[in-house]
Scaffold this motif. Structure first.
Motif, short mmCIF file in Angstrom:
data_model
loop_
_atom_site.label_atom_id
_atom_site.label_comp_id
_atom_site.label_asym_id
_atom_site.label_seq_id
_atom_site.Cartn_x
_atom_site.Cartn_y
_atom_site.Cartn_z
N LYS A 1 36.95 34.22 50.62
CA LYS A 1 36.40 35.33 49.84
C LYS A 1 37.53 36.13 49.21
O LYS A 1 38.61 36.28 49.80
CB LYS A 1 35.59 36.29 50.74
N ILE A 2 37.27 36.70 48.04
CA ILE A 2 38.21 37.64 47.43
C ILE A 2 38.13 38.93 48.24
O ILE A 2 37.04 39.40 48.58
CB ILE A 2 37.86 37.91 45.97
N VAL A 3 39.29 39.49 48.54
CA VAL A 3 39.37 40.73 49.31
C VAL A 3 40.25 41.72 48.55
O VAL A 3 41.31 41.34 48.03
CB VAL A 3 39.96 40.45 50.72
N ALA A 4 39.79 42.96 48.45
CA ALA A 4 40.55 44.01 47.76
C ALA A 4 41.19 44.94 48.78
O ALA A 4 40.52 45.41 49.71
CB ALA A 4 39.63 44.80 46.84
N THR A 5 42.47 45.21 48.58
CA THR A 5 43.15 46.25 49.35
C THR A 5 42.97 47.54 48.58
O THR A 5 43.16 47.58 47.35
CB THR A 5 44.65 45.92 49.50
N LEU A 6 42.57 48.60 49.30
CA LEU A 6 42.24 49.87 48.65
C LEU A 6 43.19 50.96 49.12
O LEU A 6 43.41 51.14 50.32
CB LEU A 6 40.80 50.26 49.00
N GLU A 7 43.74 51.70 48.18
CA GLU A 7 44.65 52.80 48.50
C GLU A 7 43.92 53.85 49.34
O GLU A 7 42.84 54.31 48.98
CB GLU A 7 45.15 53.44 47.19
N GLY A 8 44.49 54.18 50.48
CA GLY A 8 43.92 55.20 51.35
C GLY A 8 42.89 54.69 52.34
O GLY A 8 42.41 55.45 53.18
N ALA A 9 42.52 53.43 52.26
CA ALA A 9 41.54 52.86 53.19
C ALA A 9 42.26 52.12 54.31
O ALA A 9 43.27 51.47 54.07
CB ALA A 9 40.58 51.91 52.46
N LYS A 10 41.72 52.21 55.51
CA LYS A 10 42.31 51.52 56.65
C LYS A 10 41.90 50.05 56.70
O LYS A 10 42.52 49.27 57.40
CB LYS A 10 41.90 52.21 57.95
N LYS A 11 40.84 49.71 55.98
CA LYS A 11 40.33 48.34 55.97
C LYS A 11 40.22 47.84 54.53
O LYS A 11 40.08 48.63 53.60
CB LYS A 11 38.94 48.27 56.61
N ALA A 12 40.25 46.54 54.37
CA ALA A 12 40.09 45.92 53.06
C ALA A 12 38.59 45.76 52.77
O ALA A 12 37.75 45.90 53.66
CB ALA A 12 40.79 44.57 53.04
N LEU A 13 38.27 45.46 51.52
CA LEU A 13 36.89 45.30 51.08
C LEU A 13 36.65 43.85 50.65
O LEU A 13 37.32 43.35 49.75
CB LEU A 13 36.59 46.24 49.91
N ILE A 14 35.69 43.18 51.31
CA ILE A 14 35.29 41.84 50.89
C ILE A 14 34.50 41.97 49.59
O ILE A 14 33.57 42.76 49.50
CB ILE A 14 34.44 41.15 51.97
N ILE A 15 34.89 41.18 48.60
CA ILE A 15 34.21 41.21 47.31
C ILE A 15 33.12 40.14 47.30
O ILE A 15 33.38 38.96 47.07
CB ILE A 15 35.21 41.00 46.15
N SER A 16 31.89 40.57 47.57
CA SER A 16 30.73 39.67 47.56
C SER A 16 30.35 39.34 46.11
O SER A 16 30.93 39.89 45.17
CB SER A 16 29.55 40.35 48.26
N LYS A 17 29.36 38.49 45.95
CA LYS A 17 28.90 38.15 44.60
C LYS A 17 28.44 39.39 43.85
O LYS A 17 28.75 39.56 42.67
CB LYS A 17 27.77 37.12 44.66
N GLY A 18 27.68 40.24 44.51
CA GLY A 18 27.19 41.46 43.87
C GLY A 18 28.32 42.41 43.49
O GLY A 18 28.31 43.00 42.40
N LYS A 19 29.29 42.57 44.38
CA LYS A 19 30.44 43.42 44.08
C LYS A 19 31.27 42.82 42.95
O LYS A 19 31.78 43.54 42.09
CB LYS A 19 31.29 43.63 45.33
N ARG A 20 31.41 41.50 42.95
CA ARG A 20 32.16 40.83 41.88
C ARG A 20 31.49 41.06 40.53
O ARG A 20 32.16 41.35 39.53
CB ARG A 20 32.29 39.33 42.18
N LYS A 21 30.16 40.96 40.48
CA LYS A 21 29.44 41.21 39.22
C LYS A 21 29.66 42.63 38.74
O LYS A 21 29.86 42.87 37.55
CB LYS A 21 27.94 40.95 39.41
N ALA A 22 29.64 43.59 39.68
CA ALA A 22 29.87 44.99 39.31
C ALA A 22 31.28 45.19 38.77
O ALA A 22 31.48 45.88 37.75
CB ALA A 22 29.63 45.90 40.52
#
Length: 121
Positions: A58-79
Motif C-alpha cells: 500500500k502507498i503510505v504517507a508520512t505526515l508532518e506532526g503525526a506520530k503515525k503514517a497514513l495508509i492511502i486506500s483507494k478512496g483516499k487515493r481518489k481524493a
C-alpha cells in the motif's frame, strides 16, 4: 472495547497495524474530529491482512506532526488525485483528515478517515 488483531508476518514477528498507521480511533479517542497535515514523504509498505497470513503493498504517507503514517486506500487515493493530480504532486501538500463515523468497509459501518481540502486556521 476495541479488539486488536495481531497478524503474524515472516520471521515470527508480530505487527499490529493500528500501532503504526493512523486510524479512526486515533482521532475518536482524544475527541479530535479533523486536523490538517502536510505530506512530507510517500512510500510503499507491506501491510498485513488480518487473519490471512498475507500482506498487501500500500502507498503510505508520512505526515508532518503525526506520530503515525497514513495508509492511502483507494478512496483516499481518489481524493488526493482529485485535489492534487498525480502522486508526484502530493509531497508538500497540506490535507485535512476528517474522522468520519459513517465510513463503511465491506458493507459495515466501521468509521474511518476521509481526506479533504485543507482549511486555513
Amino acid at each position: 472495547m476495541r479488539k486488536i488483531i495481531k497478524t503474524e508476518i515472516s520471521g515470527g514477528d508480530f505487527i499490529d497495524p493500528a500501532e503504526n498507521y493512523l486510524g479512526f480511533l486515533d482521532f475518536a479517542v482524544n475527541g479530535t474530529k479533523e486536523a490538517n497535515f502536510k505530506i512530507t514523504a510517500l512510500s510503499v509498505d507491506s501491510i498485513p491482512i488480518p487473519m490471512s497470513g498475507k500482506s498487501d503493498n500500500k502507498i503510505v504517507a508520512t505526515l508532518e506532526g503525526a506520530k503515525k503514517a497514513l495508509i492511502i486506500s483507494k478512496g483516499k487515493r481518489k481524493a488526493l488525485v482529485h485535489l492534487f493530480g498525480a502522486y508526484q504532486n502530493w509531497i508538500g501538500q497540506t490535507i485535512k483528515i476528517v474522522a468520519d463515523p459513517t465510513v463503511k468497509f465491506k458493507g459495515k459501518v466501521v468509521g474511518g478517515l476521509v481526506i479533504q481540502k485543507a482549511t486555513q486556521g
